[in-house]
Design an enzyme around this catalytic site. Structure first.
Site, PDB file in Angstrom:
ATOM      1  N   ASP A   6     -53.334  33.236 -46.912  1.00 59.01           N
ATOM      2  CA  ASP A   6     -54.768  33.393 -46.626  1.00 59.01           C
ATOM      3  C   ASP A   6     -55.471  34.113 -47.788  1.00 59.01           C
ATOM      4  O   ASP A   6     -55.056  35.193 -48.188  1.00 59.01           O
ATOM      5  CB  ASP A   6     -54.867  34.218 -45.329  1.00 59.01           C
TER       6      ASP A   6
ATOM      7  N   HIS B  75     -59.607  38.997 -41.690  1.00 57.40           N
ATOM      8  CA  HIS B  75     -58.735  38.569 -42.799  1.00 57.40           C
ATOM      9  C   HIS B  75     -58.358  39.737 -43.706  1.00 57.40           C
ATOM     10  O   HIS B  75     -59.120  40.688 -43.860  1.00 57.40           O
ATOM     11  CB  HIS B  75     -59.446  37.492 -43.635  1.00 57.40           C
TER      12      HIS B  75
END
Ligand SMILES: [Zn+2]
Ligand SMILES: [Zn+2]
Length: 548
Positions: A193, A366
């Site tokens: 990610d 995130h």
């Protein structure tokens, strides 16, 4: 070591935020990871959402052994129905993710015929030649997983969407131990990610939102409306907490919000007492200071509840003077303008709007830079493939990997459609497969191509001109003066002269041009003429009819 090549085929989410989809291919076997959608940018007119161009797997549908969905966010689940229309394969997902997928499949009438398997973090499942180990990751939705995929060519680790939150809403942190264990197993490649690669430091814990919500709830005198994604189950839990502490009842607004909340409660991912929840009709009859409404629309989508409230077009209720609207999300890159416009309109309708720079009512789900480095240190991959981000995020991610000692040649920064191959533990960036946009507009899929988008842009920018010709049946000469109508192009009264010249040109062409090409020629000629005269390019349409 096997002699076949392992191929990673990114179909979406590489080079953009949204519509995540990846194919892992080994010989005659394909494993699909995620089937997401992307929300349209403000220059994509009339488009509801965008799905990945997955022709590559549709053409090899017989080889697809399974579809893994890492978590329940739309950018990972949203295209599931479109993919299943083309590719029939069993789906593997954790309990909550499966629940969210089932809501979608039921709506599409696909639930009965779809093979679904519930998996749990900590389990492994064999799918064709792939041994998949699921491990827990923290994110802004519960029950997210990353994947360790053992293939005959080596071990691939896919992080899913993650952060390293030590105090997550559901009390279940990312599985550091498992990541460390992978680190001792000669990981061939890490797919990680990259969303927050330009954010220094650590992403704050979801826990920081609680005091911010509490402060907003204590101060608000009227109704509170919290806007967030319908799949942000953790946020529902946090709003429920604040509502209980401040003596308010909570109502969910909009079909997807209501269905997701119901499903999450049934499966035990949303822990709220029955007497906290009221339905919308009840909530609208209560004293404004006693309710909080949870609704969708934080990305400025015009058809969402907040979007309709901001334009005064919501059917069941309107904004009231004294309402507090909390936007608990960040604009997805590209949506900033629409979000700001919606915020302005909500203010215009008398609401007080609270959004992230004003109060910390949202934190990212995130990892930031230090977490991304920690991930690399734990997993110790031979190769890094940054995923989930725009090119700028991938470059940052690559720079960090180099900082901690990885060689530049061990990092593959690629965008959708560029295949990455592994053979004999060596990485090679391979050919390109189609990996563009498929626009979904109402119920139509893929019938909106770039050509239609260009036409819509032209219409929005410079309007259109319609020419009506009456042709004499025998020799094709004009039976009457051509009629010209325009909208959005020029102020017609000022354009008398322009249109008179246009009529002259049409008459000349009608005499010279071949009948079969007349319409085409007039459209081309007038486009050029109008551009030369006005520097605008209206869409020109010519209709002909025979004279009576
Ligand atoms: Zn996510
Ligand atoms: Zn995502």
């Amino acid at each position: 070591m096997s002699s076949k090549t392992l191929r990673l085929v990114p179909l979406g989410g590489l080079g953009e935020i949204g519509k995540n989809m990846m194919a892992v291919e080994y010989g005659e076997n394909i494993l699909i990871i995620d089937t997401g959608i992307m929300f349209p940018e403000n220059d994509m007119l009339g488009i509801d959402y965008i799905i990945p161009d997955f022709r590559y797997v549709a053409e090899k549908r017989d080889k697809v052994r399974g579809i893994i969905v890492t978590h329940g966010h739309e950018d990972h689940t949203g295209a599931i129905r479109h993919v299943l229309d083309e590719v029939r394969a069993p789906i593997y997902a954790t309990k909550l993710t499966r629940g969210l997928l089932e809501v979608k499949l039921r709506r599409g009438g696909l639930l009965k015929e779809t093979e679904l398997h519930t998996v749990q973090a900590g389990e492994s499942v064999k799918i064709g030649p792939f041994d998949v180990e699921f491990f827990h990751v923290c994110h802004s939705i519960p029950d997210g997983v990353g994947l360790g995929i053992s293939t005959p060519a080596g071990l691939i680790v896919h992080t899913g969407d993650y952060k390293f939150d030590h105090t997550p809403v559901d009390g279940w942190p990312t599985d550091f131990g498992k990541l460390g264990e992978f680190g001792g197993r000669d990981v061939l490649a890490l797919l990680a990610d990259s969303t927050n690669a330009d954010e220094p430091g650590w992403t704050p814990s979801e826990a920081v939102i609680d005091p911010a919500f509490d402060a907003v709830f204590r101060k608000a005198e009227g109704r509170i409306l919290v806007g967030t994604f319908a799949s942000l189950i953790s946020r529902m839990q946090q709003v429920a907490q604040a509502a209980m502490q401040n003596n308010r009842k909570m109502a969910f607004v909009g079909t997807s919000m209501v269905e997701n909340a119901k499903m999450a409660r049934k499966l035990g991912y949303l822990d709220v007492p029955d007497d906290l929840i009221v339905d919308l009709d009840q909530a609208l009859k209560m004293k404004p200071s006693k309710v909080v409404l949870m609704c969708t629309g934080t990305q400025g989508e015009p058809s969402s509840i907040l979007g309709r409230l901001s334009t005064g077009t919501n059917r069941r209720f309107e904004l009231l003077e004294g309402d507090t609207v909390v936007l608990s999300s960040h604009p997805i890159p590209g949506n900033e303008e629409m979000v700001h416009r919606t915020i302005n309109r909500l203010f215009q309708h008398g609401a007080n709007v609270i959004y992230d720079p004003i109060a910390p009512v949202h934190v990212s789900g995130h990892a930031s830079q230090e977490e991304m480095k920690l991930m690399l240190q734990l997993v110790k991959p031979k190769y890094l493939v940054p995923i989930h981000g725009e090119l700028r995020h991938f470059r940052q991610h690559a720079a960090m990997a180099r900082e901690i000692g990885m060689d530049g040649s061990s990092i593959a920064v690629v965008e959708n459609g560029t295949v990455i191959e592994f053979k004999d533990r060596k990485m090679k960036v391979g050919d390109r497969v189609p990996g563009g946009y498929v626009f979904v507009d109402g119920s139509g899929v893929g019938d909106i191509g770039p050509h239609v988008m260009r036409e819509r842009e032209a219409l929005a920018k410079d309007g259109f001109v319609v020419v009506h010709l009456t042709l004499n049946g025998k020799n094709g000469v004009l039976g009457r003066e051509p009629e010209i109508v325009s909208k959005g192009f020029v102020f017609v009264r000022d354009a008398e002269e322009l249109f008179a010249h246009a009529r002259d040109r049409i008459r000349d062409l009608a005499e010279e041009a071949d009948r079969s090409e007349l319409r085409d020629q007039i459209e081309k000629d007038l486009s050029r003429f109008f551009y030369a005269e006005t520097k605008r390019r209206p869409m020109v349409m010519v209709f002909t009819s025979p004279s009576e």
